[in-house]
Design an enzyme around this catalytic site. Structure first.
Site, PDB file in Angstrom:
ATOM      1  N   ASP A  24     -13.560 -24.083  10.575  1.00 45.92           N
ATOM      2  CA  ASP A  24     -13.079 -23.433  11.781  1.00 45.92           C
ATOM      3  C   ASP A  24     -12.147 -24.420  12.463  1.00 45.92           C
ATOM      4  OD1 ASP A  24     -14.692 -25.296  13.084  1.00 45.92           O
ATOM      5  OD2 ASP A  24     -15.917 -23.817  14.128  1.00 45.92           O
ATOM      6  N   HIS A  25     -11.706 -24.100  13.668  1.00 47.10           N
ATOM      7  CA  HIS A  25     -10.765 -24.960  14.383  1.00 47.10           C
ATOM      8  C   HIS A  25     -11.300 -26.373  14.603  1.00 47.10           C
ATOM      9  CE1 HIS A  25     -13.285 -22.812  17.244  1.00 47.10           C
ATOM     10  NE2 HIS A  25     -13.165 -23.865  18.033  1.00 47.10           N
ATOM     11  N   CYS A  47     -17.230 -27.551  10.365  1.00 44.64           N
ATOM     12  CA  CYS A  47     -17.019 -27.105  11.747  1.00 44.64           C
ATOM     13  C   CYS A  47     -17.293 -28.305  12.644  1.00 44.64           C
ATOM     14  CB  CYS A  47     -17.878 -25.885  12.093  1.00 44.64           C
ATOM     15  SG  CYS A  47     -19.658 -26.121  12.079  1.00 44.64           S
ATOM     16  N   THR A  88     -19.990 -29.321  14.349  1.00 44.18           N
ATOM     17  CA  THR A  88     -21.263 -29.995  14.056  1.00 44.18           C
ATOM     18  C   THR A  88     -21.741 -29.766  12.630  1.00 44.18           C
ATOM     19  OG1 THR A  88     -22.580 -28.107  14.760  1.00 44.18           O
ATOM     20  CG2 THR A  88     -22.042 -29.761  16.448  1.00 44.18           C
ATOM     21  N   ILE A 136     -23.497 -27.274  11.888  1.00 44.16           N
ATOM     22  CA  ILE A 136     -24.702 -26.455  12.047  1.00 44.16           C
ATOM     23  C   ILE A 136     -24.390 -24.972  11.877  1.00 44.16           C
ATOM     24  CG2 ILE A 136     -26.535 -25.757  13.629  1.00 44.16           C
ATOM     25  CD1 ILE A 136     -26.264 -28.602  14.896  1.00 44.16           C
ATOM     26  N   MET A 179     -21.879 -23.501  10.425  1.00 42.32           N
ATOM     27  CA  MET A 179     -21.477 -23.205   9.043  1.00 42.32           C
ATOM     28  C   MET A 179     -22.693 -23.147   8.120  1.00 42.32           C
ATOM     29  SD  MET A 179     -18.276 -22.621   8.544  1.00 42.32           S
ATOM     30  CE  MET A 179     -16.580 -23.065   8.893  1.00 42.32           C
ATOM     31  N   HIS A 218     -32.355 -32.586  -5.741  1.00 40.48           N
ATOM     32  CA  HIS A 218     -33.598 -31.835  -5.553  1.00 40.48           C
ATOM     33  C   HIS A 218     -33.396 -30.345  -5.297  1.00 40.48           C
ATOM     34  CE1 HIS A 218     -35.869 -35.726  -4.200  1.00 40.48           C
ATOM     35  NE2 HIS A 218     -35.215 -35.866  -5.339  1.00 40.48           N
ATOM     36  N   HIS A 227     -38.502 -29.217  -9.101  1.00 35.65           N
ATOM     37  CA  HIS A 227     -37.351 -28.797  -8.293  1.00 35.65           C
ATOM     38  C   HIS A 227     -36.874 -27.408  -8.709  1.00 35.65           C
ATOM     39  CE1 HIS A 227     -37.414 -32.681  -6.534  1.00 35.65           C
ATOM     40  NE2 HIS A 227     -37.019 -33.311  -7.629  1.00 35.65           N
ATOM     41  N   ARG A 232     -39.241 -24.918  -7.180  1.00 37.03           N
ATOM     42  CA  ARG A 232     -39.042 -24.757  -5.729  1.00 37.03           C
ATOM     43  C   ARG A 232     -37.796 -23.938  -5.419  1.00 37.03           C
ATOM     44  NH1 ARG A 232     -40.637 -31.045  -4.922  1.00 37.03           N
ATOM     45  NH2 ARG A 232     -42.893 -30.746  -5.119  1.00 37.03           N
TER      46      ARG A 232
END
Length: 142
Positions: free
Chosen positions: A7-8, A64, A66, A68, A70, A97, A133, A136
């Site tokens: 993003d910007h 982005c 942070t 977060i 995205m 993993h 892995h 999971r």
């Protein structure tokens, strides 16, 4: 091939990552954004994830402010395992993993030097294929 989007808030770092990938001889698909003009990150998360789920690209990078937003948006897409990484250990561990297929970065919290090292670690680390892995990841996909 790697799909990359931002993003910007991640525009400048995205361009640095693209140049870094090119210097390593790695092709990428830039899905945008293409300016610093305010935009909505979910559109670009969706575009990167579509490149992966459609088989056009093997991996994705989303950036982005942070990382977060995205990562939240990307993880809504079936078949995507996106990881927000702010250090090289996390980038290595998520590939080994979790077999993560999308790396999320926060341009306002991770400087470009470290971000490029995180990208390299993510790209250069193979999945361990260890039975635990695989089991999971299968549970996540179910």
């Amino acid at each position: 091939m790697i799909a990359i989007g931002c993003d910007h808030g991640g525009f400048e770092l995205k361009n640095e990552v693209i140049e870094h990938l090119k210097s390593r001889g790695i092709e990428c698909v830039d899905v945008g954004c293409h300016s610093r003009e305010s935009c909505d990150y979910p559109e670009f998360a969706k575009a990167v994830c579509a490149q992966i789920t459609d088989g056009q690209c093997q991996l994705g990078i989303l950036i982005c402010g942070t990382g977060i937003g995205m990562s939240i948006a990307a993880n809504k897409v079936r078949g995507i395992r996106a990881a927000l990484c702010g250090d090289c250990f996390s980038a290595q561990a998520t590939k080994e993993h979790n077999n993560a297929n999308v790396l999320c970065l926060g341009a306002r919290v991770t400087g470009p030097g470290l971000a490029l090292k995180i990208v390299d670690t993510f790209l250069d680390t193979p999945f361990s294929n260890d039975e635990r892995h695989v089991r999971r990841i299968s549970k996540i996909e179910d």
